[in-house]
Design a protein around this motif. Sequence first.
Motif, mmCIF file in Angstrom:
data_model
loop_
_atom_site.group_PDB
_atom_site.id
_atom_site.type_symbol
_atom_site.label_atom_id
_atom_site.label_comp_id
_atom_site.label_asym_id
_atom_site.label_seq_id
_atom_site.Cartn_x
_atom_site.Cartn_y
_atom_site.Cartn_z
ATOM 1 N N PHE A 145 47.670 30.208 41.053
ATOM 2 C CA PHE A 145 46.075 30.566 41.752
ATOM 3 C C PHE A 145 46.102 32.140 41.550
ATOM 4 N N THR A 146 44.988 32.450 41.621
ATOM 5 C CA THR A 146 44.803 33.911 42.097
ATOM 6 C C THR A 146 43.745 33.915 43.008
ATOM 7 N N PHE A 147 44.049 34.861 44.069
ATOM 8 C CA PHE A 147 43.116 35.102 45.204
ATOM 9 C C PHE A 147 42.457 36.444 44.960
ATOM 10 N N SER A 148 41.154 36.516 45.129
ATOM 11 C CA SER A 148 40.230 37.677 45.314
ATOM 12 C C SER A 148 39.545 37.888 46.558
ATOM 13 N N HIS A 149 39.398 39.029 47.139
ATOM 14 C CA HIS A 149 38.869 39.166 48.100
ATOM 15 C C HIS A 149 37.355 39.507 47.697
ATOM 16 N N PRO A 150 36.486 39.253 48.831
ATOM 17 C CA PRO A 150 34.952 39.225 48.679
ATOM 18 C C PRO A 150 34.529 40.737 47.935
ATOM 19 N N SER A 151 35.211 41.821 48.238
ATOM 20 C CA SER A 151 34.867 42.975 47.639
ATOM 21 C C SER A 151 35.366 43.333 46.352
ATOM 22 N N GLN A 152 36.158 42.582 45.821
ATOM 23 C CA GLN A 152 36.813 43.028 44.446
ATOM 24 C C GLN A 152 35.934 42.948 43.266
ATOM 25 N N SER A 153 34.625 42.806 43.425
ATOM 26 C CA SER A 153 33.564 42.753 42.467
ATOM 27 C C SER A 153 32.967 44.253 42.385
ATOM 28 N N ARG A 154 33.213 45.078 43.539
ATOM 29 C CA ARG A 154 32.929 46.280 43.718
ATOM 30 C C ARG A 154 33.878 47.499 43.501
ATOM 31 N N ALA A 155 33.419 48.625 43.448
ATOM 32 C CA ALA A 155 34.366 49.900 43.128
ATOM 33 C C ALA A 155 35.266 49.960 43.967
ATOM 34 N N THR A 156 35.105 49.747 45.355
ATOM 35 C CA THR A 156 35.977 49.868 46.522
ATOM 36 C C THR A 156 36.626 48.515 46.934
ATOM 37 N N GLU A 157 37.762 47.954 46.770
ATOM 38 C CA GLU A 157 38.255 46.741 46.846
ATOM 39 C C GLU A 157 39.175 46.808 48.037
ATOM 40 N N THR A 158 39.508 45.725 48.688
ATOM 41 C CA THR A 158 40.529 45.218 49.733
ATOM 42 C C THR A 158 41.532 44.406 49.126
#
Length: 295
Positions: free
Chosen positions: A40-53
Amino acid sequence: MKHNIISALSVLLLTVGLTSCTDESMEPDNIPGDKVAMNFTFSHPSQSRATETSFEPGDVVGLYVSPSDKVLEIAGNTVNNEAVTFTGTSWTATRPLYWDAGTYNAYAYYPRLDNIISISDLPFEISLDQSATTTDALSNYEASDFLYASSRGVTASANPVSLQFRHIMSKISIRLIKGEDFEGELPDKATVYIHNTVTSATIDLAAGVATKAARGERKSVIARQDGPTTYSAILVPQRMENRMPLVEVVMNGVSFLYESKFLFKPGIHHIVNLVVDKNPEQVKIEIGGEITDWN
């Protein structure tokens, strides 16, 4: 969960009981027969933006996998609330997980809970004092922020299944603004309360929806401080139909209280500017906007 820049993380679910968690332990020779390991790959909600969590070592995601033609249940699924832990470089499950033939739905949530008593009506309570730090890995604020992801119609493949997390709670940020009549400077520290919100909810893990508890009690939440004049809190999505005390700021022993109706939308970060004047009874609020996929 801390705020750092990081790419989406591949999740190879291998047992922590293996002698080694190196890349060699992930080679096909270690997979029994013709089984295909779940990836799997897990992506945080903010990872589509410049600042990521990103996740930190020790963070634990809860994972379910069920046949796509069956309803997700508490038990009896292909994978049942599996604890998947981030080690710092990879994700590790407590046992090996492999695909069988067929089509599946995958569900993930964070932070993981040990005791799941319902799939459709899982009780969840946000923290009342989100300004407090704890000795645990998560702060009260972070533990209140329920994240959810799902991917449907998955078949066995060596390619990773992408799971994009989203917020299902609501967030409010209070920015303190100095009014024209306010004497002196705003203090660097204040106590900010969000009053009269229901703090209990039920969560549908199959749909990723949080619903305000029908008989939940209205309580006050203490916001955490993000900066000298900015405070934030995670809240259960809900509509405040009647005008009532909503935001209270206590600074230098003086209470500034604002009453209002409000709609806390799921997955939305509400920005509110609180204009503080000399007279505590003349507090004004300016709605600054709404943000999705917040940090």
